[in-house]
Design a protein around this motif. Structure first.
Motif, PDB file in Angstrom:
ATOM      1  N   GLU A  67       0.825  -1.206   0.000  1.00 22.41           N
ATOM      2  CA  GLU A  67       0.000   0.000   0.000  1.00 22.41           C
ATOM      3  C   GLU A  67       0.859   1.256   0.000  1.00 22.41           C
ATOM      4  O   GLU A  67       0.520   2.250  -0.664  1.00 22.41           O
ATOM      5  CB  GLU A  67      -0.935  -0.023   1.205  1.00 22.41           C
ATOM      6  CG  GLU A  67      -2.025  -1.074   1.088  1.00 22.41           C
ATOM      7  CD  GLU A  67      -2.935  -1.118   2.302  1.00 22.41           C
ATOM      8  OE1 GLU A  67      -3.058  -0.086   2.979  1.00 22.41           O
ATOM      9  OE2 GLU A  67      -3.522  -2.187   2.558  1.00 22.41           O
ATOM     10  N   GLU A  90     -10.438  -8.294  -5.521  1.00 19.06           N
ATOM     11  CA  GLU A  90     -11.183  -7.034  -5.581  1.00 19.06           C
ATOM     12  C   GLU A  90     -10.598  -5.997  -4.623  1.00 19.06           C
ATOM     13  O   GLU A  90     -10.475  -4.818  -4.966  1.00 19.06           O
ATOM     14  CB  GLU A  90     -12.650  -7.278  -5.246  1.00 19.06           C
ATOM     15  CG  GLU A  90     -13.523  -6.041  -5.410  1.00 19.06           C
ATOM     16  CD  GLU A  90     -15.006  -6.353  -5.331  1.00 19.06           C
ATOM     17  OE1 GLU A  90     -15.797  -5.446  -5.641  1.00 19.06           O
ATOM     18  OE2 GLU A  90     -15.373  -7.500  -4.982  1.00 19.06           O
ATOM     19  N   ARG A  91     -10.200  -6.449  -3.435  1.00 24.11           N
ATOM     20  CA  ARG A  91      -9.640  -5.523  -2.453  1.00 24.11           C
ATOM     21  C   ARG A  91      -8.356  -4.887  -2.975  1.00 24.11           C
ATOM     22  O   ARG A  91      -8.163  -3.667  -2.844  1.00 24.11           O
ATOM     23  CB  ARG A  91      -9.379  -6.262  -1.137  1.00 24.11           C
ATOM     24  CG  ARG A  91      -8.959  -5.361   0.007  1.00 24.11           C
ATOM     25  CD  ARG A  91      -9.101  -6.060   1.347  1.00 24.11           C
ATOM     26  NE  ARG A  91      -8.209  -7.198   1.498  1.00 24.11           N
ATOM     27  CZ  ARG A  91      -8.605  -8.465   1.582  1.00 24.11           C
ATOM     28  NH1 ARG A  91      -9.897  -8.771   1.497  1.00 24.11           N
ATOM     29  NH2 ARG A  91      -7.726  -9.430   1.741  1.00 24.11           N
ATOM     30  N   TRP A  92      -7.509  -5.679  -3.587  1.00 22.87           N
ATOM     31  CA  TRP A  92      -6.246  -5.126  -4.097  1.00 22.87           C
ATOM     32  C   TRP A  92      -6.483  -4.170  -5.265  1.00 22.87           C
ATOM     33  O   TRP A  92      -5.857  -3.114  -5.356  1.00 22.87           O
ATOM     34  CB  TRP A  92      -5.300  -6.245  -4.508  1.00 22.87           C
ATOM     35  CG  TRP A  92      -4.456  -6.766  -3.388  1.00 22.87           C
ATOM     36  CD1 TRP A  92      -4.333  -8.055  -2.969  1.00 22.87           C
ATOM     37  CD2 TRP A  92      -3.600  -6.000  -2.530  1.00 22.87           C
ATOM     38  NE1 TRP A  92      -3.469  -8.133  -1.910  1.00 22.87           N
ATOM     39  CE2 TRP A  92      -2.996  -6.887  -1.623  1.00 22.87           C
ATOM     40  CE3 TRP A  92      -3.286  -4.642  -2.445  1.00 22.87           C
ATOM     41  CZ2 TRP A  92      -2.102  -6.472  -0.642  1.00 22.87           C
ATOM     42  CZ3 TRP A  92      -2.398  -4.231  -1.464  1.00 22.87           C
ATOM     43  CH2 TRP A  92      -1.815  -5.139  -0.581  1.00 22.87           C
ATOM     44  N   LEU A  93      -7.378  -4.544  -6.163  1.00 28.90           N
ATOM     45  CA  LEU A  93      -7.645  -3.654  -7.295  1.00 28.90           C
ATOM     46  C   LEU A  93      -8.263  -2.347  -6.819  1.00 28.90           C
ATOM     47  O   LEU A  93      -7.957  -1.280  -7.356  1.00 28.90           O
ATOM     48  CB  LEU A  93      -8.543  -4.364  -8.307  1.00 28.90           C
ATOM     49  CG  LEU A  93      -7.907  -5.570  -9.014  1.00 28.90           C
ATOM     50  CD1 LEU A  93      -8.922  -6.258  -9.915  1.00 28.90           C
ATOM     51  CD2 LEU A  93      -6.668  -5.177  -9.805  1.00 28.90           C
ATOM     52  N   ASP A  94      -9.093  -2.422  -5.798  1.00 25.95           N
ATOM     53  CA  ASP A  94      -9.686  -1.208  -5.228  1.00 25.95           C
ATOM     54  C   ASP A  94      -8.624  -0.304  -4.596  1.00 25.95           C
ATOM     55  O   ASP A  94      -8.807   0.923  -4.530  1.00 25.95           O
ATOM     56  CB  ASP A  94     -10.747  -1.553  -4.181  1.00 25.95           C
ATOM     57  CG  ASP A  94     -12.047  -2.048  -4.794  1.00 25.95           C
ATOM     58  OD1 ASP A  94     -12.227  -1.872  -6.011  1.00 25.95           O
ATOM     59  OD2 ASP A  94     -12.872  -2.618  -4.055  1.00 25.95           O
ATOM     60  N   LYS A  95      -7.545  -0.895  -4.124  1.00 27.00           N
ATOM     61  CA  LYS A  95      -6.477  -0.118  -3.494  1.00 27.00           C
ATOM     62  C   LYS A  95      -5.536   0.514  -4.520  1.00 27.00           C
ATOM     63  O   LYS A  95      -4.619   1.252  -4.148  1.00 27.00           O
ATOM     64  CB  LYS A  95      -5.682  -0.999  -2.521  1.00 27.00           C
ATOM     65  CG  LYS A  95      -6.446  -1.338  -1.243  1.00 27.00           C
ATOM     66  CD  LYS A  95      -5.597  -2.166  -0.303  1.00 27.00           C
ATOM     67  CE  LYS A  95      -6.357  -2.537   0.963  1.00 27.00           C
ATOM     68  NZ  LYS A  95      -6.674  -1.353   1.786  1.00 27.00           N
ATOM     69  N   GLY A  96      -5.742   0.198  -5.792  1.00 24.81           N
ATOM     70  CA  GLY A  96      -4.957   0.863  -6.817  1.00 24.81           C
ATOM     71  C   GLY A  96      -4.006  -0.005  -7.608  1.00 24.81           C
ATOM     72  O   GLY A  96      -3.279   0.498  -8.476  1.00 24.81           O
ATOM     73  N   PHE A 120     -12.916  -8.625 -14.049  1.00 30.71           N
ATOM     74  CA  PHE A 120     -11.915  -7.549 -14.049  1.00 30.71           C
ATOM     75  C   PHE A 120     -11.063  -7.633 -15.328  1.00 30.71           C
ATOM     76  O   PHE A 120      -9.893  -7.992 -15.286  1.00 30.71           O
ATOM     77  CB  PHE A 120     -11.013  -7.663 -12.812  1.00 30.71           C
ATOM     78  CG  PHE A 120     -11.755  -7.671 -11.507  1.00 30.71           C
ATOM     79  CD1 PHE A 120     -12.377  -6.522 -11.033  1.00 30.71           C
ATOM     80  CD2 PHE A 120     -11.855  -8.829 -10.759  1.00 30.71           C
ATOM     81  CE1 PHE A 120     -13.069  -6.527  -9.829  1.00 30.71           C
ATOM     82  CE2 PHE A 120     -12.542  -8.853  -9.553  1.00 30.71           C
ATOM     83  CZ  PHE A 120     -13.152  -7.693  -9.090  1.00 30.71           C
ATOM     84  N   GLN A 123      -7.044  -6.948 -15.988  1.00 25.95           N
ATOM     85  CA  GLN A 123      -6.387  -6.764 -14.698  1.00 25.95           C
ATOM     86  C   GLN A 123      -5.962  -8.069 -14.034  1.00 25.95           C
ATOM     87  O   GLN A 123      -5.497  -8.052 -12.897  1.00 25.95           O
ATOM     88  CB  GLN A 123      -7.323  -5.995 -13.755  1.00 25.95           C
ATOM     89  CG  GLN A 123      -7.595  -4.566 -14.217  1.00 25.95           C
ATOM     90  CD  GLN A 123      -8.387  -3.784 -13.197  1.00 25.95           C
ATOM     91  OE1 GLN A 123      -9.583  -3.997 -13.016  1.00 25.95           O
ATOM     92  NE2 GLN A 123      -7.730  -2.872 -12.503  1.00 25.95           N
TER      93      GLN A 123
END
Length: 239
Positions: A67, A90-96, A120, A123
């Motif tokens: 992060e 999904e959590r990682w992609l949401d973090k950028g 996704f 990605q």
């Protein structure tokens, strides 16, 4: 051909292993975000991140340094290691993160790879780590009887963005990549292939580039040791 500087994370530090052995660790930087900024300042277009602890644990372990890298760097990054369910993806992609690399689940739960690639698009990458042509999983600790090329072909119609192909016996050993095996894999599938393992000189990168088949290359130890100058390498690989 894109050059991906590698930041392998173990216990919150940027390290390199030899042949994927967690007991053969060299710490190169105890501030992975600072290391990432060094690569970005040199002009890299992408970063390749690996959660080594996560690969063995089966879940993210080095989330904090990842992060920190994402917050401090303005280039896309891909991450592998311990990502084995849709919620984590999904959590990682949401973090950028720009791209998530699925390795062990590509063998154990290929339907998840297909679902993720559909949900996704662009990605999801598949990490295929092979020893003598046979796929290894769970941080390379478990060997299978699956042929690397067969596994790659099984995802031909899945819509994955890339395959990261690592020759384990070359990884961290500074002996040069397995160009022939990587090129053979690239011929066997239409999915873009990223070479990993053993890239130890500018000549190695140029040889991979000159196959005309390989979309990218990952290098770690050679960049840390200074065997490859990142600025020179980027200049050589830019059309």
């Amino acid at each position: 051909m894109i050059l991906y500087p590698a930041i392998d994370l173990k216990d919150g530090q940027a390290v390199r292993l030899v042949h994927g052995d967690m007991d053969q660790t060299t710490v190169f930087n105890d501030d992975p975000a600072a290391q990432a900024r060094t690569f970005v300042d040199a002009g890299c277009q992408w970063l390749h991140l690996v959660d080594l602890n996560g690969a063995f644990a089966g879940e993210p372990v080095n989330a904090a340094p990842v992060e920190a890298i994402l917050k401090s760097c303005n280039v896309p990054a891909q991450l592998g290691g311990g990502i084995r369910d849709m919620a984590t993806i999904e959590r990682w992609l949401d973090k950028g993160l720009a791209r998530v690399i699925l390795g062990t689940v590509a063998v154990e739960e290929p339907a998840l790879v297909r679902e993720a690639a559909k949900v996704f698009p662009g990605q999801i990458a598949v990490g295929i780590d092979a020893r003598n042509g046979k796929v290894a999983t769970k941080g390379w600790a478990e060997e299978t009887s699956i042929d690397a090329t067969d596994l790659a072909r099984s995802f031909e119609d899945a819509g994955v963005a890339a395959i990261i192909y690592t020759d384990i016996l070359r990884d961290g050993a500074m002996q040069g990549p397995n160009i022939a095996a990587t090129a053979d894999l690239a011929r066997a599938v239409s999915i873009p292939i990223i070479a990993s393992g053993g890239v130890s000189s500018l000549a190695d990168l140029i040889s991979l580039r000159d196959t005309g088949l390989i979309a990218g290359a990952i290098s770690g130890r050679a960049l840390y040791d200074g065997a490859i100058d990142l600025s020179d390498a980027l200049a050589a690989l830019t059309p």
